[in-house]
Enzyme design. Sequence first.
Site, PDB file in Angstrom:
ATOM      1  N   ARG A  61     -22.063   9.421 -16.508  1.00 35.97           N
ATOM      2  CA  ARG A  61     -22.364   9.165 -17.918  1.00 35.97           C
ATOM      3  C   ARG A  61     -23.272   7.959 -18.106  1.00 35.97           C
ATOM      4  O   ARG A  61     -24.118   7.931 -18.982  1.00 35.97           O
ATOM      5  CB  ARG A  61     -21.068   8.873 -18.670  1.00 35.97           C
ATOM      6  CG  ARG A  61     -20.317  10.113 -19.002  1.00 35.97           C
ATOM      7  CD  ARG A  61     -19.070   9.805 -19.794  1.00 35.97           C
ATOM      8  NE  ARG A  61     -18.081  10.813 -19.474  1.00 35.97           N
ATOM      9  CZ  ARG A  61     -17.200  10.714 -18.482  1.00 35.97           C
ATOM     10  NH1 ARG A  61     -17.160   9.625 -17.735  1.00 35.97           N
ATOM     11  NH2 ARG A  61     -16.368  11.693 -18.241  1.00 35.97           N
ATOM     12  N   LYS A 170      -9.003  14.170  -4.599  1.00 41.08           N
ATOM     13  CA  LYS A 170      -7.628  13.966  -5.020  1.00 41.08           C
ATOM     14  C   LYS A 170      -7.598  12.933  -6.140  1.00 41.08           C
ATOM     15  O   LYS A 170      -8.562  12.170  -6.229  1.00 41.08           O
ATOM     16  CB  LYS A 170      -6.767  13.541  -3.842  1.00 41.08           C
ATOM     17  CG  LYS A 170      -6.957  12.066  -3.435  1.00 41.08           C
ATOM     18  CD  LYS A 170      -5.953  11.632  -2.441  1.00 41.08           C
ATOM     19  CE  LYS A 170      -4.752  10.994  -3.060  1.00 41.08           C
ATOM     20  NZ  LYS A 170      -4.879   9.537  -3.298  1.00 41.08           N
ATOM     21  N   ASP A 199      -8.473  15.920   1.127  1.00 44.11           N
ATOM     22  CA  ASP A 199      -7.452  14.913   1.405  1.00 44.11           C
ATOM     23  C   ASP A 199      -8.054  14.142   2.574  1.00 44.11           C
ATOM     24  O   ASP A 199      -8.115  14.657   3.692  1.00 44.11           O
ATOM     25  CB  ASP A 199      -6.137  15.562   1.823  1.00 44.11           C
ATOM     26  CG  ASP A 199      -5.074  14.523   2.106  1.00 44.11           C
ATOM     27  OD1 ASP A 199      -5.390  13.490   2.735  1.00 44.11           O
ATOM     28  OD2 ASP A 199      -3.912  14.726   1.707  1.00 44.11           O
ATOM     29  N   HIS A 200      -8.518  12.929   2.331  1.00 46.02           N
ATOM     30  CA  HIS A 200      -9.357  12.302   3.362  1.00 46.02           C
ATOM     31  C   HIS A 200      -8.592  12.017   4.654  1.00 46.02           C
ATOM     32  O   HIS A 200      -9.191  11.834   5.700  1.00 46.02           O
ATOM     33  CB  HIS A 200     -10.082  11.062   2.823  1.00 46.02           C
ATOM     34  CG  HIS A 200      -9.256   9.829   2.743  1.00 46.02           C
ATOM     35  ND1 HIS A 200      -8.441   9.550   1.686  1.00 46.02           N
ATOM     36  CD2 HIS A 200      -9.113   8.781   3.591  1.00 46.02           C
ATOM     37  CE1 HIS A 200      -7.846   8.395   1.889  1.00 46.02           C
ATOM     38  NE2 HIS A 200      -8.232   7.893   3.040  1.00 46.02           N
ATOM     39  N   LYS A 204      -9.502  12.140   9.220  1.00 48.79           N
ATOM     40  CA  LYS A 204      -9.305  11.060  10.206  1.00 48.79           C
ATOM     41  C   LYS A 204      -9.156  11.687  11.590  1.00 48.79           C
ATOM     42  O   LYS A 204      -8.385  12.626  11.773  1.00 48.79           O
ATOM     43  CB  LYS A 204      -8.055  10.237   9.857  1.00 48.79           C
ATOM     44  CG  LYS A 204      -8.245   9.398   8.593  1.00 48.79           C
ATOM     45  CD  LYS A 204      -7.067   8.463   8.388  1.00 48.79           C
ATOM     46  CE  LYS A 204      -7.130   7.797   7.018  1.00 48.79           C
ATOM     47  NZ  LYS A 204      -7.898   6.572   6.957  1.00 48.79           N
ATOM     48  N   GLU A 238       0.595  -0.012   3.859  1.00 48.21           N
ATOM     49  CA  GLU A 238      -0.620  -0.770   3.541  1.00 48.21           C
ATOM     50  C   GLU A 238      -0.254  -2.214   3.264  1.00 48.21           C
ATOM     51  O   GLU A 238       0.832  -2.496   2.753  1.00 48.21           O
ATOM     52  CB  GLU A 238      -1.299  -0.187   2.300  1.00 48.21           C
ATOM     53  CG  GLU A 238      -1.831   1.206   2.501  1.00 48.21           C
ATOM     54  CD  GLU A 238      -2.577   1.685   1.269  1.00 48.21           C
ATOM     55  OE1 GLU A 238      -3.807   1.643   1.276  1.00 48.21           O
ATOM     56  OE2 GLU A 238      -1.914   2.079   0.299  1.00 48.21           O
ATOM     57  N   ASP A 257       0.417   9.189  -5.216  1.00 51.00           N
ATOM     58  CA  ASP A 257      -0.854   8.694  -4.657  1.00 51.00           C
ATOM     59  C   ASP A 257      -0.958   8.936  -3.149  1.00 51.00           C
ATOM     60  O   ASP A 257      -2.023   9.231  -2.630  1.00 51.00           O
ATOM     61  CB  ASP A 257      -0.975   7.190  -4.963  1.00 51.00           C
ATOM     62  CG  ASP A 257      -2.356   6.636  -4.625  1.00 51.00           C
ATOM     63  OD1 ASP A 257      -3.345   7.356  -4.840  1.00 51.00           O
ATOM     64  OD2 ASP A 257      -2.435   5.487  -4.143  1.00 51.00           O
ATOM     65  N   HIS A 262      -1.392  12.567   1.542  1.00 55.99           N
ATOM     66  CA  HIS A 262      -1.632  12.075   2.904  1.00 55.99           C
ATOM     67  C   HIS A 262      -0.384  12.196   3.794  1.00 55.99           C
ATOM     68  O   HIS A 262      -0.459  12.695   4.913  1.00 55.99           O
ATOM     69  CB  HIS A 262      -2.071  10.609   2.891  1.00 55.99           C
ATOM     70  CG  HIS A 262      -3.241  10.326   1.985  1.00 55.99           C
ATOM     71  ND1 HIS A 262      -4.227  11.239   1.749  1.00 55.99           N
ATOM     72  CD2 HIS A 262      -3.580   9.218   1.272  1.00 55.99           C
ATOM     73  CE1 HIS A 262      -5.132  10.706   0.921  1.00 55.99           C
ATOM     74  NE2 HIS A 262      -4.750   9.488   0.620  1.00 55.99           N
ATOM     75  N   LYS A 362       2.957  -0.141  -0.507  1.00 54.69           N
ATOM     76  CA  LYS A 362       1.875  -1.125  -0.634  1.00 54.69           C
ATOM     77  C   LYS A 362       2.495  -2.494  -0.370  1.00 54.69           C
ATOM     78  O   LYS A 362       3.695  -2.688  -0.544  1.00 54.69           O
ATOM     79  CB  LYS A 362       1.317  -1.107  -2.058  1.00 54.69           C
ATOM     80  CG  LYS A 362       0.684   0.219  -2.441  1.00 54.69           C
ATOM     81  CD  LYS A 362      -0.798   0.078  -2.635  1.00 54.69           C
ATOM     82  CE  LYS A 362      -1.460   1.380  -3.004  1.00 54.69           C
ATOM     83  NZ  LYS A 362      -2.708   1.630  -2.285  1.00 54.69           N
TER      84      LYS A 362
HETATM   85  C1  BG6 Z   1      -6.108   6.706  -1.284  1.00 57.74           C
HETATM   86  C2  BG6 Z   1      -5.149   6.069  -2.256  1.00 57.74           C
HETATM   87  O1  BG6 Z   1      -6.032   8.115  -1.365  1.00 57.74           O
HETATM   88  O2  BG6 Z   1      -5.784   6.299   0.041  1.00 57.74           O
HETATM   89  C3  BG6 Z   1      -5.158   4.555  -2.117  1.00 57.74           C
HETATM   90  O3  BG6 Z   1      -5.509   6.435  -3.588  1.00 57.74           O
HETATM   91  C4  BG6 Z   1      -4.930   4.157  -0.672  1.00 57.74           C
HETATM   92  O4  BG6 Z   1      -4.156   3.965  -2.950  1.00 57.74           O
HETATM   93  C5  BG6 Z   1      -5.880   4.912   0.253  1.00 57.74           C
HETATM   94  O5  BG6 Z   1      -5.133   2.751  -0.551  1.00 57.74           O
HETATM   95  C6  BG6 Z   1      -5.545   4.660   1.707  1.00 57.74           C
HETATM   96  O6  BG6 Z   1      -6.546   5.232   2.518  1.00 57.74           O
HETATM   97  P1  BG6 Z   1      -6.869   4.630   3.963  1.00 57.74           P
HETATM   98  O7  BG6 Z   1      -7.872   5.577   4.531  1.00 57.74           O
HETATM   99  O8  BG6 Z   1      -7.391   3.254   3.743  1.00 57.74           O
HETATM  100  O9  BG6 Z   1      -5.570   4.630   4.711  1.00 57.74           O
END
Ligand code: BG6
Length: 510
Positions: A61, A170, A199-200, A204, A238, A257, A262, A362
Amino acid sequence: MSTEANPLREGMPDERTVKPTAFVIFGASGDLTRRKLLPAVYNLASSRLLPGSFALVGVARRPKPDFADEMREAVSKYSRRKPLDEATWSDLGKGIRYVQGDFNDPATYARLAEDLGRLEKERGTQNRVFYLSVAPTEVPAIVKGLCDAKLVVPHSLDADAPYQRVVVEKPFGEDLASARALNRELLACLDERQIYRIDHYLGKETVQNLLVFRFGNTIFEPLWSRQHVSQVQITVAEEIGIEGRGKFYDKVGITRDIVQNHALQILTMMAMEPPSSWDADAVRDEKVKVLRALRPIRGREVLDRTVRAQYAAGAVRGDRVSGYREEPDVDPRSMTETFVAMSLRLDSFRWGGVPFYLRSGKRLAKRCAEVALHFKPLPHRLFRDAAGSTDEPNVLVVRIQPDEGIALRFATKVPGGSMAMRNVAMDFRYGTAFGSSTPEAYERLILDAMRGDATLFTRADEVEAQWGFIDPILNGWREHEAPMASYESGSWGPREADKLLVAGDTWRRP
Ligand code: BG6
């Protein structure tokens, strides 16, 4: 050591053929584009994995007259390869465009169509990947806009026909009902084969390696079951807090989240049966079976089988940090969890009776994602009287990040004249074996979307099965006013998490 120079890679083909593609990012002014997507595209270009004809179009935007310059800056800052290679950037930069517009306005799609048409003439980029890096509520309008403007046309079975694919970031919905609705809206104008739900974690290397480790070797799989494993622990920890994302995070929490996606993905890769082939549907069929085998946690069961908590003030790596409820944009009476632990069971022949402990939080003591298999105790302790003898079991740890690798703990004899024992670790480290410049998850996933390989993306039924497991837990917490425990920032979570463990089990300290 650079990956390119790595002797263990010799003889391995790295080239993949990708058709000429225009890569269009909706939500291009967002953080993900700067931090992850553009650096990933640049690294693919550096590795010569992008097609010869490639273009990148940002859509958002906000007006962004200097989009290409901003992206250059972002790549210099966030790319794993430094410094920026001017020749690579200059090639990439020539194909970068920006379209400003409202996602609900048909004129936006008309302008995008014009740009894509011009690029196609100039660069031959007739194939298109639309990457939706936007909130789930914005996805339906974008997909409708793309379909109405005929930027996406029905999937063709002809392998030579130009393709259009839509990648959806996501979170995919916020509960089962919204995920189902989103799937319905997507499938109203797209074929499942055109949809890539990201889903990243699946991108990995170490998550994928779980499957190579299990199904590419003969020696581990026979041990991978209730016959030999006494418990499994999955940790996604984390150090960071919510990083200024209070507005978003306070509505979401760690279960939506991280766990819904994940952590459950790690669980499926760890627990699935061997698929018959490395084919997107064969792999995803097996993963869905794991999700369906997860014993639901419903109603009052949440009180015994889950623990939720929020971080309080504390210290992480020596720095004082504030508690969750003191974070900007967080309700001071917030009931959003930043930590969750669960005791799960899989109702299957392979895993019946084995506790799967899962935790994610976290502001924990250490950044760490891992799967640990604890093996059953010895049937008879022959060396009970040896110095150093313990009843600690063999443990196999798959470290997803950081310090990616695999370690096996076992007992050895301490050299010397007496019978003394000590636990040691056999440790495989990716960094040492293959060099440290491992591709980032987004590189693999963007490449796969362009190549049309959906194996590492989540299918509609899969994402619904994930929510189907998570929804009753979130509802149970609300209905039964589950307590919100508290843990000091920089610790390993609340004491209350111990009550989930079977007598004798303890949480690992990675
Ligand atoms: C994301 C979450 O999908 O993954 C974040 O929204 C999180 O809150 C992150 O910090 C963690 O990804 P990675 O690759 O740093 O473990």
